[in-house]
Design an enzyme around this catalytic site. Structure first.
Site, PDB file in Angstrom:
ATOM      1  N   ASP A 160      43.228 -19.237 -14.719  1.00  0.00           N
ATOM      2  CA  ASP A 160      43.240 -19.237 -12.972  1.00  0.00           C
ATOM      3  C   ASP A 160      44.194 -20.390 -12.651  1.00  0.00           C
ATOM      4  OD1 ASP A 160      41.852 -16.899 -12.731  1.00  0.00           O
ATOM      5  OD2 ASP A 160      39.987 -18.106 -12.952  1.00  0.00           O
TER       6      ASP A 160
ATOM      7  N   TYR B 169      37.528 -22.081 -25.272  1.00  0.00           N
ATOM      8  CA  TYR B 169      37.707 -23.120 -23.858  1.00  0.00           C
ATOM      9  C   TYR B 169      36.627 -24.415 -23.914  1.00  0.00           C
ATOM     10  CZ  TYR B 169      39.824 -19.013 -21.526  1.00  0.00           C
ATOM     11  OH  TYR B 169      40.311 -17.917 -20.938  1.00  0.00           O
TER      12      TYR B 169
END
Length: 267
Positions: A53, A114
Site C-alpha cells: 500500500d 512482513y
C-alpha cells in the site's frame, strides 16, 4: 520457453502510492516500467509478489518480467546495474536472476514475511522517523508477545481483513508472530502463507490495544471468533510496515541464498 528476469527490490514507500499502477499517482510499478522502457525502447509488464500500500516499504519485494529479445537483456547482473543507475534513490534492485521455468512472482510464493517497527520514544530519532510508528504511550511488550501467540496457526482472519474487498477465503496460516525488542525499537515479525488486505497493520493495531492495557491478551481470541472487522481497532499506520522477504520452493530459492551474503547492491 520465454526466459524471465526476476528482481529482488528494496524501496522506501514514503513518496509512492504503493506498488500497483494508479492513474494520476506515482507507483513503484510505474517507475520500474518507465525505466525498463528507456532501456528496451518499448513497454514491459512487471509483475510482483503482491501489492504494497501507499507508504509501505520493502526490503525484499520480488517481481518478474518476460525477457525481451534485446541485447541489453541477456545478463541479469547487467540489467541490475542499468536499472540501479536510472532508478531514483529510494528504489534499489538488490539482486537479479534469469529463469526459463514456470516461475511466477505471485503464484509461486509459498510464504511472506512482513516486519512492523515501533519506536518506544515519544519522538523517533530522525533516521528512523520514516520507517517506524511511535504510539506515544507506554507498551507492555510481554503482554503483546503473549497475545501474539494466539494468532499463530491456521485461523479465519476475517476480523483482521479490511472491509471493501472480496476474498475467496479469509483463512490464512501464520507461522510466526513475534516481537523483538532492541533498545528503543520493537519489531513485530509476521510470517505466513499469505495475507489479507491490511491484515498485518490490523494485527499490529490489535496488539497495540493489548500493549496499552485496553484488553487482556486473550482478547485476540474473541476477535478471531467475531469474524467482524468493524469491531476491531484502527489499522496501524503504513509507514512502520515493510515487506521483508518472500519465500519460494525449490528450484526458485535464489534470494534465500543471497539474503545474507549479497554484499553488492549493484549501484
Amino acid at each position: 520457453m520465454t526466459k524471465k528476469i526476476v528482481l529482488q527490490i528494496a524501496y522506501q514507500g514514503t513518496s509512492y502510492s504503493g506498488w500497483q499502477y494508479q492513474p494520476n499517482a506515482l507507483s513503484i510499478q510505474e517507475v520500474l516500467k518507465t525505466i525498463l522502457k528507456k532501456i528496451a525502447g518499448f513497454r514491459i509488464s512487471v509483475i510482483s509478489s503482491g501489492r504494497t500500500d501507499a507508504g509501505v516499504h520493502a526490503q525484499g519485494q520480488i517481481a518478474h518480467f518476460h525477457c525481451p529479445d534485446h541485447p541489453h537483456f541477456t545478463d541479469p547482473r547487467q540489467i541490475q546495474k542499468m536499472l540501479n543507475a536510472l532508478l531514483p534513490h529510494d528504489i534499489v534492485i538488490r539482486d537479479a536472476v534469469m529463469t526459463d521455468g514456470d516461475f511466477h512472482s505471485r503464484f509461486s510464493a509459498i510464504a511472506k514475511e512482513y516486519r512492523y517497527t515501533l519506536s518506544l520514544l515519544p519522538k523517533p530519532l530522525p533516521h528512523h522517523r520514516l520507517f517506524c510508528f511511535s504510539p506515544r504511550y507506554k507498551l507492555n511488550i510481554a503482554r503483546m508477545q503473549e497475545a501474539a501467540q494466539y494468532l499463530v496457526g491456521t485461523h479465519d482472519f476475517a476480523s483482521f481483513a479490511n472491509l471493501g474487498r472480496e476474498y475467496s477465503s479469509t483463512i490464512r496460516t501464520l507461522y510466526t508472530l513475534d516481537l523483538s525488542e532492541q533498545e528503543h525499537l520493537v519489531t513485530v515479525i509476521c510470517r505466513g502463507n499469505g495475507f489479507l488486505y491490511k491484515m498485518v497493520r490490523n494485527i499490529v493495531g490489535a496488539l497495540l490495544d493489548i500493549g496499552k492495557g485496553k484488553y487482556p491478551p486473550e482478547h485476540l481470541l474473541d476477535m478471531l471468533a467475531t469474524k467482524d472487522r468493524r469491531k476491531g481497532p484502527p489499522s496501524a499506520p503504513p509507514y512502520g510496515l515493510s515487506l521483508h522477504h518472500v519465500c519460494y520452493p525449490p528450484p526458485y530459492q535464489w534470494f534465500c541464498k543471497h539474503e545474507h551474503n549479497n554484499s553488492s547492491e549493484g549501484k
